[in-house]
Design a protein around this motif. Structure first.
Motif, PDB file in Angstrom:
ATOM      1  N   ALA A  53      22.164 -15.564  61.053  1.00 26.19           N
ATOM      2  CA  ALA A  53      21.295 -14.580  61.704  1.00 26.19           C
ATOM      3  C   ALA A  53      21.952 -14.118  62.997  1.00 26.19           C
ATOM      4  O   ALA A  53      21.712 -14.671  64.070  1.00 26.19           O
ATOM      5  CB  ALA A  53      19.924 -15.181  61.972  1.00 26.19           C
ATOM      6  N   GLY A  69      10.864  -7.342  60.384  1.00 26.54           N
ATOM      7  CA  GLY A  69      10.308  -7.665  59.082  1.00 26.54           C
ATOM      8  C   GLY A  69       9.439  -6.549  58.529  1.00 26.54           C
ATOM      9  O   GLY A  69       9.098  -5.582  59.214  1.00 26.54           O
ATOM     10  N   VAL A  95      14.929 -16.169  51.605  1.00 28.33           N
ATOM     11  CA  VAL A  95      14.900 -14.978  52.462  1.00 28.33           C
ATOM     12  C   VAL A  95      13.506 -14.389  52.636  1.00 28.33           C
ATOM     13  O   VAL A  95      13.338 -13.438  53.390  1.00 28.33           O
ATOM     14  CB  VAL A  95      15.847 -13.882  51.910  1.00 28.33           C
ATOM     15  CG1 VAL A  95      17.271 -14.401  51.808  1.00 28.33           C
ATOM     16  CG2 VAL A  95      15.363 -13.359  50.568  1.00 28.33           C
ATOM     17  N   ARG A 135      16.217  -8.827  63.233  1.00 29.11           N
ATOM     18  CA  ARG A 135      15.781  -8.099  62.041  1.00 29.11           C
ATOM     19  C   ARG A 135      14.277  -7.852  62.134  1.00 29.11           C
ATOM     20  O   ARG A 135      13.507  -8.783  62.394  1.00 29.11           O
ATOM     21  CB  ARG A 135      16.101  -8.874  60.764  1.00 29.11           C
ATOM     22  CG  ARG A 135      15.574  -8.184  59.506  1.00 29.11           C
ATOM     23  CD  ARG A 135      15.883  -8.982  58.250  1.00 29.11           C
ATOM     24  NE  ARG A 135      15.316  -8.345  57.070  1.00 29.11           N
ATOM     25  CZ  ARG A 135      15.879  -7.346  56.405  1.00 29.11           C
ATOM     26  NH1 ARG A 135      17.042  -6.873  56.812  1.00 29.11           N
ATOM     27  NH2 ARG A 135      15.289  -6.814  55.351  1.00 29.11           N
ATOM     28  N   ARG A 194       8.322 -13.252  64.903  1.00 30.07           N
ATOM     29  CA  ARG A 194       9.593 -13.310  64.178  1.00 30.07           C
ATOM     30  C   ARG A 194      10.119 -14.738  64.145  1.00 30.07           C
ATOM     31  O   ARG A 194       9.883 -15.520  65.083  1.00 30.07           O
ATOM     32  CB  ARG A 194      10.633 -12.401  64.835  1.00 30.07           C
ATOM     33  CG  ARG A 194      10.206 -10.939  64.935  1.00 30.07           C
ATOM     34  CD  ARG A 194      11.369 -10.089  65.424  1.00 30.07           C
ATOM     35  NE  ARG A 194      10.901  -8.753  65.838  1.00 30.07           N
ATOM     36  CZ  ARG A 194      10.828  -8.345  67.088  1.00 30.07           C
ATOM     37  NH1 ARG A 194      11.215  -9.154  68.077  1.00 30.07           N
ATOM     38  NH2 ARG A 194      10.395  -7.138  67.371  1.00 30.07           N
ATOM     39  N   LEU A 195      10.866 -15.079  63.101  1.00 29.96           N
ATOM     40  CA  LEU A 195      11.493 -16.395  63.021  1.00 29.96           C
ATOM     41  C   LEU A 195      12.428 -16.576  64.216  1.00 29.96           C
ATOM     42  O   LEU A 195      13.222 -15.693  64.529  1.00 29.96           O
ATOM     43  CB  LEU A 195      12.293 -16.535  61.725  1.00 29.96           C
ATOM     44  CG  LEU A 195      11.506 -16.503  60.403  1.00 29.96           C
ATOM     45  CD1 LEU A 195      12.455 -16.647  59.224  1.00 29.96           C
ATOM     46  CD2 LEU A 195      10.459 -17.598  60.372  1.00 29.96           C
ATOM     47  N   HIS A 217      13.357 -11.792  62.028  1.00 28.75           N
ATOM     48  CA  HIS A 217      13.945 -12.928  62.735  1.00 28.75           C
ATOM     49  C   HIS A 217      14.697 -12.449  63.977  1.00 28.75           C
ATOM     50  O   HIS A 217      15.066 -11.290  64.098  1.00 28.75           O
ATOM     51  CB  HIS A 217      14.870 -13.738  61.815  1.00 28.75           C
ATOM     52  CG  HIS A 217      16.088 -12.977  61.343  1.00 28.75           C
ATOM     53  ND1 HIS A 217      16.251 -12.554  60.052  1.00 28.75           N
ATOM     54  CD2 HIS A 217      17.203 -12.561  62.008  1.00 28.75           C
ATOM     55  CE1 HIS A 217      17.406 -11.925  59.932  1.00 28.75           C
ATOM     56  NE2 HIS A 217      18.000 -11.913  61.104  1.00 28.75           N
ATOM     57  N   GLU A 254      10.704 -15.326  54.113  1.00 26.14           N
ATOM     58  CA  GLU A 254      10.093 -15.324  55.448  1.00 26.14           C
ATOM     59  C   GLU A 254      10.791 -14.328  56.361  1.00 26.14           C
ATOM     60  O   GLU A 254      10.143 -13.600  57.117  1.00 26.14           O
ATOM     61  CB  GLU A 254      10.145 -16.732  56.047  1.00 26.14           C
ATOM     62  CG  GLU A 254       9.186 -17.712  55.392  1.00 26.14           C
ATOM     63  CD  GLU A 254       9.041 -18.984  56.185  1.00 26.14           C
ATOM     64  OE1 GLU A 254       8.753 -18.890  57.404  1.00 26.14           O
ATOM     65  OE2 GLU A 254       9.221 -20.067  55.622  1.00 26.14           O
ATOM     66  N   SER A 255      12.113 -14.271  56.300  1.00 29.82           N
ATOM     67  CA  SER A 255      12.853 -13.325  57.124  1.00 29.82           C
ATOM     68  C   SER A 255      12.533 -11.891  56.720  1.00 29.82           C
ATOM     69  O   SER A 255      12.376 -11.012  57.561  1.00 29.82           O
ATOM     70  CB  SER A 255      14.354 -13.576  57.002  1.00 29.82           C
ATOM     71  OG  SER A 255      15.094 -12.587  57.677  1.00 29.82           O
ATOM     72  N   GLU A 256      12.402 -11.662  55.411  1.00 28.66           N
ATOM     73  CA  GLU A 256      12.120 -10.320  54.910  1.00 28.66           C
ATOM     74  C   GLU A 256      10.738  -9.842  55.355  1.00 28.66           C
ATOM     75  O   GLU A 256      10.569  -8.685  55.726  1.00 28.66           O
ATOM     76  CB  GLU A 256      12.219 -10.317  53.381  1.00 28.66           C
ATOM     77  CG  GLU A 256      12.142  -8.945  52.746  1.00 28.66           C
ATOM     78  CD  GLU A 256      13.403  -8.127  52.930  1.00 28.66           C
ATOM     79  OE1 GLU A 256      13.321  -6.899  52.762  1.00 28.66           O
ATOM     80  OE2 GLU A 256      14.463  -8.705  53.257  1.00 28.66           O
TER      81      GLU A 256
END
Length: 460
Positions: A232, A238, A216, A236, A275-276, A224, A218-220
């Motif tokens: 997902a 980051g 998590v 979100r 973002r991812l 994303h 990278e998402s945090e």
């Protein structure tokens, strides 16, 4: 409309008049006098877009469509009552002039007026503005020093140097790398850098990279888009994006994977985040304060940390000294935390006994300030002051008091010598004595200082 106003620190005069011919003539007069001028046709949105601490003055017509000069004066002084505002009018009625001056206008100019009159008034207003801002800076610097002393308690040379470094770096935009052992107060230093900076009104976002699961992280950090990965379902934001306009404190940076380090390096260099699952580059106005308890140079040599990221972060390093290198700061901090805990719990004040003071000074504090704060809390609650000191017990020595004191002194210095110290100054501070006294006592007891931290050896 004036919604696109973008004043910078070089602009000295903001000129607002709805008459284009007069606006051009006054602008040329000010420009020929060597003043940097920005002109606007109306006052719409002006007050909200003048930055705090702007070093210039405002010259405005009174009778304008929309927001008039008197309303502008009120709006400007609501944000900064000391900003000089010069008002001009072609109607010349005395009641309006009196109203403007009572409202706080710096000067009132009646059309037509001589160019020299305008220039003289503007120059006097600029001098006054410089004096006001200089006084503010002095008051702020004094306040910042007092605030730092309250946050980072201690009178040891190492702590005085740390406070000076924080004061010098806080007002800059430089990213900072904080080096310190567990419990030394890395987040306290990061928060001080933020609160003493121009970003103090922006967000301060703290995140511990070592506490995030690899799945998590990278998402945090980067956020994303919907569908970026299984589960997902919605966008979100980051932590980096959330900290936009402020400071992001990234602790235990050494625990980040090499893949995440690549993305962090790009963010530091380009000041954008993606973002991812997204394609949009989002610009960031952000300061990064990273922290580590490891030697990142050594980690880079071992391939566990990217060398390019290390050099990018190591521009402005701050080292927090461990508590064992701070001499009697331990007593100051203990009393500070004990008093805070006593007041918080509404308990009577307890006095430290001489034996307890000696115990605090001898303790190695492997948990640093965090360990000391917990000990002070227990003491304030009336519990026994029990520390795992590993301090030398009094050697079994025959003879009188002086012989036993000398034997204990030697054992105490020998125990401190066995701990790692990078310099004699560090050793002297840990023992709470001057370096010259330390030299004399080492020779007296036949002990040898080894910078590597090995056990003491006898002098040859």
């Amino acid at each position: 409309m004036s919604t696109d106003i973008a004043l910078d620190s070089r602009t000295q005069v903001l000129l607002i008049d709805d008459d284009p011919h007069l606006r051009q003539a006054l602008s040329q007069t000010l420009d020929l006098a060597g003043l940097k001028v920005m002109t606007l046709a109306d006052a719409q949105g002006v007050a909200e877009r003048i930055p705090g601490g702007w070093p210039g003055v405002v010259v405005s017509d009174i009778r304008m469509p929309g927001i008039d000069g008197l309303q502008l004066l009120e709006d400007l002084h609501r944000q900064d009552p000391e900003l000089p505002v010069l008002l001009i009018t072609g109607h010349g009625d005395v009641p309006l002039a009196v109203q403007a001056m009572r409202a706080g206008a710096y000067d009132f100019l009646e059309k037509p007026f001589a160019s020299e009159h305008l220039l003289d008034s503007v120059r006097r207003a600029l001098d006054r503005r410089r004096l006001v801002l200089d006084n503010r800076s002095l008051r702020l610097a004094l306040s910042d020093r007092q605030e730092l002393s309250a946050r980072l308690v201690g009178q040891s040379p190492a702590m005085q140097q740390l406070r000076q470094q924080i004061g010098a770096l806080a007002g800059t935009s430089a990213d900072v790398l904080i080096l310190g052992e567990t419990g030394a107060g890395k987040e306290v230093v990061a928060r001080a850098l933020h609160d003493l900076s121009s970003r103090r009104d922006g967000p301060f976002v703290a995140i511990n990279a070592g506490a995030l699961a690899e799945s998590v992280v990278e998402s945090e950090l980067f956020g994303h888009e919907p569908g970026a990965f299984t589960g997902a379902q919605k966008r979100r934001i980051g932590k980096f994006e959330f900290a936009n306009g402020g400071t992001l404190f990234l602790d235990e940076i050494e625990s980040m994977s090499l893949d995440v380090q690549v993305k962090l390096l790009r963010l530091l260099q380009e000041r954008v985040v993606e973002r991812l699952g997204g394609n949009q580059l989002i610009p960031l106005d952000i300061r990064i304060v990273a922290a580590t308890k490891e030697d990142l140079r050594q980690a880079a040599d071992q391939g566990r940390f990217r060398a390019d990221l290390y050099y990018r972060l190591n521009v402005a390093p701050l080292r927090i000294p461990p508590l064992r290198e701070r001499g009697e700061d331990a007593l100051l901090l203990f009393q500070h935390f004990a008093e805070a805990a006593r007041a918080r719990h509404g308990l009577p004040l307890r006095e430290l006994q001489p034996a307890q003071r000696a115990l605090l000074l001898r303790h190695a504090w492997p948990g640093n300030v965090r360990e000391l704060q917990n000990a002070a809390e227990r003491f304030a609650l009336g519990l026994e002051l029990a520390l795992d000191n590993h301090a030398p017990s009094l050697p079994a020595v025959s003879g009188g008091l002086s012989e036993q004191v000398e034997a204990f002194e030697r054992a105490l210095i020998a125990a401190e010598l066995a701990r790692p110290h990078g310099s004699l100054r560090s050793l002297a501070e840990a023992l709470g004595i001057p370096r010259k006294t330390l030299h004399d006592k080492l020779r007296k007891h036949g002990l040898h200082f080894d910078a590597g931290g090995s056990s003491p050896e006898e002098f040859d």
